[in-house]
Design a protein around this motif. Structure first.
Motif, short mmCIF file in Angstrom:
data_model
loop_
_atom_site.label_atom_id
_atom_site.label_comp_id
_atom_site.label_asym_id
_atom_site.label_seq_id
_atom_site.Cartn_x
_atom_site.Cartn_y
_atom_site.Cartn_z
N LYS A 208 10.99 24.91 -9.25
CA LYS A 208 11.57 25.77 -8.24
C LYS A 208 12.97 25.29 -7.89
CE LYS A 208 7.01 26.27 -6.07
NZ LYS A 208 6.24 26.08 -4.80
N THR A 209 13.75 26.18 -7.31
CA THR A 209 15.09 25.77 -6.89
C THR A 209 15.02 24.63 -5.87
OG1 THR A 209 15.13 27.53 -5.22
CG2 THR A 209 16.11 28.01 -7.36
N ASP A 210 13.96 24.59 -5.08
CA ASP A 210 13.80 23.53 -4.09
C ASP A 210 13.57 22.17 -4.73
OD1 ASP A 210 12.01 25.42 -1.49
OD2 ASP A 210 14.13 25.34 -2.05
N ASP A 211 13.24 22.14 -6.01
CA ASP A 211 13.06 20.88 -6.71
C ASP A 211 14.39 20.24 -7.10
OD1 ASP A 211 10.19 20.95 -6.67
OD2 ASP A 211 10.25 22.37 -8.35
N THR A 212 15.48 20.95 -6.92
CA THR A 212 16.79 20.41 -7.25
C THR A 212 17.07 19.17 -6.41
OG1 THR A 212 17.68 22.56 -7.90
CG2 THR A 212 19.26 20.87 -7.25
N ASP A 213 17.29 18.07 -7.08
CA ASP A 213 17.48 16.79 -6.42
C ASP A 213 17.91 15.76 -7.44
OD1 ASP A 213 14.92 16.98 -3.89
OD2 ASP A 213 17.05 16.49 -3.58
N VAL A 214 18.33 14.61 -6.93
CA VAL A 214 18.45 13.44 -7.76
C VAL A 214 17.10 12.74 -7.72
CG1 VAL A 214 19.60 11.23 -8.14
CG2 VAL A 214 20.92 13.19 -7.32
N TYR A 215 16.55 12.46 -8.89
CA TYR A 215 15.25 11.82 -9.00
C TYR A 215 15.44 10.36 -9.39
CZ TYR A 215 12.84 16.26 -8.55
OH TYR A 215 12.36 17.45 -8.06
N TYR A 216 14.77 9.49 -8.66
CA TYR A 216 14.91 8.06 -8.86
C TYR A 216 13.59 7.45 -9.32
CZ TYR A 216 19.19 8.54 -6.11
OH TYR A 216 20.43 8.91 -5.63
N CYS A 217 13.66 6.71 -10.37
CA CYS A 217 12.51 5.95 -10.83
C CYS A 217 12.33 4.72 -9.95
CB CYS A 217 12.70 5.53 -12.28
SG CYS A 217 11.30 4.64 -12.99
N ASN A 218 11.10 4.38 -9.67
CA ASN A 218 10.78 3.24 -8.82
C ASN A 218 9.66 2.43 -9.46
OD1 ASN A 218 8.67 2.33 -6.50
ND2 ASN A 218 10.78 2.00 -5.81
N ALA A 219 9.78 1.13 -9.35
CA ALA A 219 8.72 0.25 -9.82
C ALA A 219 8.46 -0.83 -8.79
CB ALA A 219 9.08 -0.38 -11.16
N LYS A 220 7.21 -1.13 -8.57
CA LYS A 220 6.80 -2.18 -7.64
C LYS A 220 5.91 -3.16 -8.37
CE LYS A 220 6.87 0.83 -3.54
NZ LYS A 220 7.02 2.14 -4.22
N SER A 221 6.20 -4.44 -8.17
CA SER A 221 5.43 -5.50 -8.79
C SER A 221 4.97 -6.47 -7.72
CB SER A 221 6.26 -6.25 -9.84
OG SER A 221 6.70 -5.38 -10.86
N TYR A 222 3.77 -7.00 -7.90
CA TYR A 222 3.23 -7.96 -6.95
C TYR A 222 3.08 -9.31 -7.63
CZ TYR A 222 0.60 -9.89 -3.06
OH TYR A 222 0.20 -10.65 -1.99
N GLY A 223 3.66 -10.32 -7.03
CA GLY A 223 3.54 -11.66 -7.56
C GLY A 223 4.02 -12.68 -6.55
#
Length: 119
Positions: A86-101
Protein backbone atom coordinates in the motif's frame (compact mmCIF):
# COMPACT_ATOMS: atom_id res chain seq x y z
CA UNK A 1 32.82 -4.52 12.50
CA UNK A 2 29.27 -5.80 12.57
CA UNK A 3 27.48 -5.06 9.34
CA UNK A 4 23.91 -5.51 8.22
CA UNK A 5 23.64 -5.41 4.44
CA UNK A 6 20.17 -4.77 3.06
CA UNK A 7 18.80 -5.28 -0.40
CA UNK A 8 15.49 -5.50 -2.22
CA UNK A 9 13.98 -2.07 -1.75
CA UNK A 10 12.64 -0.05 -4.62
CA UNK A 11 9.67 1.56 -6.29
CA UNK A 12 6.52 -0.45 -6.89
CA UNK A 13 2.87 0.18 -7.59
CA UNK A 14 0.12 -0.50 -5.05
CA UNK A 15 -0.73 -4.18 -4.87
CA UNK A 16 2.69 -5.34 -5.97
CA UNK A 17 5.30 -7.18 -3.92
CA UNK A 18 8.87 -6.78 -2.80
CA UNK A 19 11.24 -9.00 -0.87
CA UNK A 20 13.77 -7.39 1.41
CA UNK A 21 16.91 -9.22 2.45
CA UNK A 22 19.40 -8.45 5.18
CA UNK A 23 22.60 -10.35 5.87
CA UNK A 24 24.51 -9.91 9.11
CA UNK A 25 28.24 -10.40 9.27
CA UNK A 26 30.94 -9.90 11.84
CA UNK A 27 28.76 -10.59 14.88
CA UNK A 28 30.50 -11.77 18.00
CA UNK A 29 27.39 -13.50 19.29
CA UNK A 30 24.57 -15.23 17.51
CA UNK A 31 21.79 -13.05 16.14
CA UNK A 32 19.01 -14.14 18.47
CA UNK A 33 16.47 -11.80 16.94
CA UNK A 34 16.45 -10.28 13.47
CA UNK A 35 13.81 -7.98 12.16
CA UNK A 36 12.68 -4.99 10.20
CA UNK A 37 11.69 -1.54 11.33
CA UNK A 38 10.45 1.39 9.30
CA UNK A 39 10.48 5.12 9.72
CA UNK A 40 8.80 7.90 7.79
CA UNK A 41 9.52 11.63 8.16
CA UNK A 42 8.06 12.98 11.37
CA UNK A 43 7.32 9.54 12.76
CA UNK A 44 8.92 7.22 15.26
CA UNK A 45 10.79 4.19 14.05
CA UNK A 46 8.45 1.26 14.45
CA UNK A 47 8.71 -2.48 14.38
CA UNK A 48 7.41 -4.10 11.22
CA UNK A 49 8.29 -7.70 12.01
CA UNK A 50 10.94 -9.73 13.74
CA UNK A 51 11.87 -13.35 14.12
CA UNK A 52 13.87 -15.27 16.69
CA UNK A 53 16.47 -17.90 15.96
CA UNK A 54 13.88 -20.54 16.83
CA UNK A 55 11.35 -19.14 14.38
CA UNK A 56 9.00 -17.21 16.64
CA UNK A 57 7.62 -14.16 14.82
CA UNK A 58 6.08 -10.82 15.69
CA UNK A 59 4.23 -8.56 13.26
CA UNK A 60 2.88 -5.06 13.43
CA UNK A 61 -0.89 -5.05 13.15
CA UNK A 62 -0.68 -2.97 9.99
CA UNK A 63 1.20 -5.68 8.09
CA UNK A 64 -0.35 -8.88 9.42
CA UNK A 65 -1.62 -11.03 6.60
CA UNK A 66 0.44 -9.16 4.01
CA UNK A 67 4.06 -9.48 5.09
CA UNK A 68 5.98 -12.62 5.97
CA UNK A 69 9.30 -12.64 7.77
CA UNK A 70 11.72 -15.54 7.57
CA UNK A 71 15.38 -16.23 8.25
CA UNK A 72 18.24 -18.48 7.36
CA UNK A 73 20.17 -19.06 10.56
CA UNK A 74 23.18 -20.55 8.81
CA UNK A 75 23.57 -17.38 6.76
CA UNK A 76 22.45 -14.94 9.45
CA UNK A 77 20.05 -13.55 6.90
CA UNK A 78 16.53 -12.28 7.41
CA UNK A 79 13.92 -11.78 4.70
CA UNK A 80 10.75 -9.78 4.54
CA UNK A 81 8.27 -10.76 1.86
CA UNK A 82 6.03 -7.75 1.36
CA UNK A 83 2.80 -8.48 -0.47
CA UNK A 84 -0.20 -6.34 -1.36
CA UNK A 85 1.82 -3.22 -0.79
CA UNK A 86 0.00 0.00 0.00
CA UNK A 87 1.05 3.61 -0.35
CA UNK A 88 1.13 3.76 3.45
CA UNK A 89 3.96 1.22 3.38
CA UNK A 90 6.23 3.84 1.85
CA UNK A 91 9.09 4.25 4.28
CA UNK A 92 12.74 3.69 4.89
CA UNK A 93 13.08 0.13 6.15
CA UNK A 94 15.86 -0.72 8.56
CA UNK A 95 17.25 -4.14 9.28
CA UNK A 96 17.82 -4.87 12.95
CA UNK A 97 19.66 -7.62 14.75
CA UNK A 98 19.85 -8.35 18.45
CA UNK A 99 22.34 -10.69 20.07
CA UNK A 100 22.56 -11.85 23.66
CA UNK A 101 25.89 -12.58 25.25
CA UNK A 102 27.91 -11.89 28.37
CA UNK A 103 24.75 -11.04 30.23
CA UNK A 104 23.36 -8.32 27.98
CA UNK A 105 21.76 -7.53 24.66
CA UNK A 106 23.66 -6.09 21.71
CA UNK A 107 21.78 -4.30 18.96
CA UNK A 108 22.79 -3.50 15.39
CA UNK A 109 21.17 -1.53 12.58
CA UNK A 110 21.40 -1.50 8.84
CA UNK A 111 21.73 1.67 6.83
CA UNK A 112 18.14 1.51 5.63
CA UNK A 113 16.56 0.81 2.27
CA UNK A 114 13.86 2.90 0.66
CA UNK A 115 10.54 1.31 -0.19
CA UNK A 116 8.24 3.51 -2.23
CA UNK A 117 4.73 2.44 -3.17
CA UNK A 118 3.20 4.82 -5.67
CA UNK A 119 1.04 4.91 -8.75
Amino acid sequence: QVQLVESGGGLVQPGESLRLSCAASGSIFSTNIMGWYRQAPGKERELVADITSSGSTTYADSVKGRFVISRDNAKNTVYLQMNSLKTDDTDVYYCNAKSYGLGRWYEYWGQGTQVTVSS
